[in-house]
Motif scaffolding. Structure first.
Motif, PDB file in Angstrom:
ATOM      1  N   ALA A   1     -11.892  -7.281  10.577  1.00 39.21           N
ATOM      2  CA  ALA A   1     -10.882  -8.124   9.940  1.00 39.21           C
ATOM      3  C   ALA A   1      -9.486  -7.776  10.443  1.00 39.21           C
ATOM      4  CB  ALA A   1     -10.946  -7.963   8.425  1.00 39.21           C
TER       5      ALA A   1
ATOM      6  N   ASP B   1      -1.363 -12.598   7.049  1.00 35.98           N
ATOM      7  CA  ASP B   1      -0.549 -11.472   6.579  1.00 35.98           C
ATOM      8  C   ASP B   1       0.409 -11.027   7.679  1.00 35.98           C
ATOM      9  OD1 ASP B   1       0.500  -9.135   5.628  1.00 35.98           O
ATOM     10  OD2 ASP B   1      -1.397  -8.075   5.436  1.00 35.98           O
TER      11      ASP B   1
ATOM     12  N   PRO C   1      -5.588 -15.154   3.693  1.00 37.72           N
ATOM     13  CA  PRO C   1      -5.620 -13.950   4.523  1.00 37.72           C
ATOM     14  C   PRO C   1      -4.463 -13.756   5.490  1.00 37.72           C
ATOM     15  CG  PRO C   1      -7.055 -15.601   5.472  1.00 37.72           C
ATOM     16  CD  PRO C   1      -6.518 -16.193   4.192  1.00 37.72           C
TER      17      PRO C   1
ATOM     18  N   TYR D   1     -10.206 -18.294   1.170  1.00 35.85           N
ATOM     19  CA  TYR D   1     -11.432 -17.555   1.472  1.00 35.85           C
ATOM     20  C   TYR D   1     -11.838 -16.741   0.245  1.00 35.85           C
ATOM     21  CZ  TYR D   1     -10.179 -18.733   6.263  1.00 35.85           C
ATOM     22  OH  TYR D   1      -9.859 -19.418   7.414  1.00 35.85           O
TER      23      TYR D   1
ATOM     24  N   ASN E   1      -1.441 -14.716  -3.441  1.00 37.98           N
ATOM     25  CA  ASN E   1      -2.656 -13.917  -3.598  1.00 37.98           C
ATOM     26  C   ASN E   1      -2.774 -13.329  -5.002  1.00 37.98           C
ATOM     27  OD1 ASN E   1      -4.148 -14.180  -1.186  1.00 37.98           O
ATOM     28  ND2 ASN E   1      -2.673 -12.901  -0.105  1.00 37.98           N
TER      29      ASN E   1
ATOM     30  N   ASN F   1      -4.442  -9.902  10.032  1.00 35.78           N
ATOM     31  CA  ASN F   1      -5.796 -10.432   9.832  1.00 35.78           C
ATOM     32  C   ASN F   1      -6.189 -11.514  10.827  1.00 35.78           C
ATOM     33  OD1 ASN F   1      -6.959  -9.033   7.590  1.00 35.78           O
ATOM     34  ND2 ASN F   1      -5.592 -10.119   6.207  1.00 35.78           N
TER      35      ASN F   1
ATOM     36  N   TYR G   1      -9.379 -14.198  10.846  1.00 37.80           N
ATOM     37  CA  TYR G   1      -9.124 -15.412  10.082  1.00 37.80           C
ATOM     38  C   TYR G   1      -8.215 -16.411  10.797  1.00 37.80           C
ATOM     39  CZ  TYR G   1     -11.110 -12.676   6.258  1.00 37.80           C
ATOM     40  OH  TYR G   1     -11.947 -11.925   5.480  1.00 37.80           O
TER      41      TYR G   1
ATOM     42  N   HIS H   1     -14.644  -6.453   6.522  1.00 34.41           N
ATOM     43  CA  HIS H   1     -14.956  -7.280   5.363  1.00 34.41           C
ATOM     44  C   HIS H   1     -16.406  -7.746   5.442  1.00 34.41           C
ATOM     45  CE1 HIS H   1     -10.455  -8.690   4.943  1.00 34.41           C
ATOM     46  NE2 HIS H   1     -10.618  -7.393   4.772  1.00 34.41           N
TER      47      HIS H   1
END
Length: 459
Positions: free
Chosen positions: A247, A133, A131, A213, A120, A152, A156, A279
């Protein structure tokens, strides 16, 4: 240490020189993850820097019938890294290059040792992010191998949805490529999904192609307090059923808040909480925050506060990411034992209340937390690894939570993987399908050299 053949040792020394080690300290580092499972150290450690080198090591191990265990960042929680039969720990942490980024296609290819945070950081100036995590700064290869997810996932998805292609070294040393960059394909068996979640038992992942993303235009966090965990879960379930595109939605019980306050230097009120992240565009974020605020208030929530500053967001999520360590830090010398069940969202409240009930009287520091937006929750225990009676008590409590989850259509592990810690529950969850898993393992790895003794238990 078992006796490795002289020819084998000579071949590794000649190829890798100082990147092959039999030093006790190096081997001990590679014989365990971050959990309570008792470590078993390998006979040697090789630091690979390319797919070619991984292929060489695996082929050499196959020729001599020597086990090989892939090692990334060492953050696993279910004993994946334990060298049950000795052998070679193949450290991929130096395979840390981002080899390709395609902003127009929203994808990239990385070597297996690239960590989530490093990826990232590399992507940030291109307006992109990855995303998934899991909390720890895990390696991408390890995350793919355990089918990781994390905070997330409610928006996602997991590694299953975000891995497009793989480069894999098979137990013979042969290199194959699975999947591709096209967003859909009907060509043959879905081998990518076979290796994602295989925990290094079928092949060693050396490169991963990932979905990316765009960094959201607006990001906001919110925090809300509840008088009891049941109210919090009721609110979380209602938000999911309404389809609000949060999110992140994280449950932190009061025991965790108390531990996090001490560990991270926070001053949060000690009660059961839900934390959210949103988000989107500024207008959509504001709309979703307002809707969630109404839902949590109707469920008995109070002190609903939201903020958009990066400082507030980072402070909150850093505390959440440190939750495991915060609980463990309450006892000097303790190790963490984290449960990892996932259930249908409609059953989440029932299962968390069941967990709260069976924890009454538990003599071990424990806290409940979870990615409640997708039905995944954990109880983190701080255990004395040398106290057999204490370990037996936690094992009994963990078993009750797993049985409850499976009985309502859930799973024994939502994201940590099986390793050795969840093997006992696979047949209860999957029945005779476990026999097919064993057949696949034997067909792909007939010598049983890849991470032996994990998932289906063939050692």
């Amino acid at each position: 240490m078992s006796v490795l053949p002289a020819a084998f040792l000579d071949a590794l020394s000649a190829r890798f020189t100082d990147r092959f080690s039999t030093a006790v300290a190096v081997r001990e580092q590679h014989g365990h993850g971050e959990s309570h499972h008792t470590g078993v150290i390998p006979d040697g450690v090789v630091y690979a820097e390319s797919t070619e080198e991984v292929s060489f090591v695996v082929g050499l191990c196959a020729a001599h019938d020597i086990p090989v265990i892939a090692y990334g960042a060492g953050t696993s929680l279910e004993g994946h890294l334990i060298a049950l039969r000795g052998g070679i720990s193949l450290d991929l942490s130096r395979m840390n290059r981002v080899t390709r980024v395609s902003p127009s296609d929203l994808d990239c290819t990385v070597q297996a040792g690239v960590t989530r945070e490093a990826l990232n950081s590399h992507l940030r100036d291109q307006g992109l992010f990855f995303p998934i995590d899991p909390g720890a700064n895990a390696s991408i290869g390890g995350m793919a191998a355990t089918r990781a997810s994390g905070t997330n996932a409610v928006r996602y998805g997991t590694m299953r949805e975000n891995v497009l292609a793989l480069t894999v070294v098979l137990p013979t040393g042969q290199v194959i490529h699975t999947g591709g960059r096209a967003r859909k394909s009907s060509a043959g068996y879905d081998l990518t999904r076979l290796f994602v979640g295989s925990e290094g038992t079928l092949g060693i992942i050396t490169e991963v192609t990932l979905r990316l993303y765009g960094i959201p235009e607006s990001i906001s966090v919110a925090l809300c307090s509840f008088d009891d965990v049941g109210q919090a879960v009721e609110a979380a379930t209602a938000i999911v059923q309404l389809g609000v595109p949060v999110a992140r939605m994280e449950l932190m019980d009061r025991g965790l808040i108390s531990a996090v306050n001490r560990y991270s230097g926070l001053d949060l009120t000690v009660d059961d909480k839900l934390a959210f992240e949103f988000h989107g565009s500024p207008g959509s974020v504001e709309e979703h925050v307002r809707l969630v605020g109404e839902v949590v208030t109707d469920a008995g929530g109070r002190n609903f506060e939201w903020a958009t500053s990066p400082e507030d967001r980072n402070r909150l999520w850093k505390a959440r990411h440190n939750a495991f360590y915060a609980v463990v830090s309450q006892r000097p010398g303790a190790k963490g034992w984290s449960s990892d069940v996932c259930v249908p969202v409609s059953e989440l409240g029932n299962c968390i209340l069941h967990a709260r009930e069976i924890l009454k009287g538990c003599q071990v520091p424990a806290a409940i937390l979870g990615h409640v937006g997708d039905g995944n929750f954990h109880v983190v225990f701080a255990v004395d690894p040398g106290n057999a009676e204490e370990l037996a008590e936690v094992a009994r409590l963990n078993k009750k939570m797993v049985h409850k989850a499976i009985s309502v259509g859930g799973t024994c592990t939502g994201e940590h993987g099986v390793g050795i810690g969840k093997m006992a529950y696979l047949r209860e969850e999957h029945g005779d399908a476990v026999d097919l898993m064993a057949l696949l393992k034997h067909a792909v790895d007939p010598k049983g050299i890849l991470n032996p003794g994990k998932i289906v238990g063939q050692a």
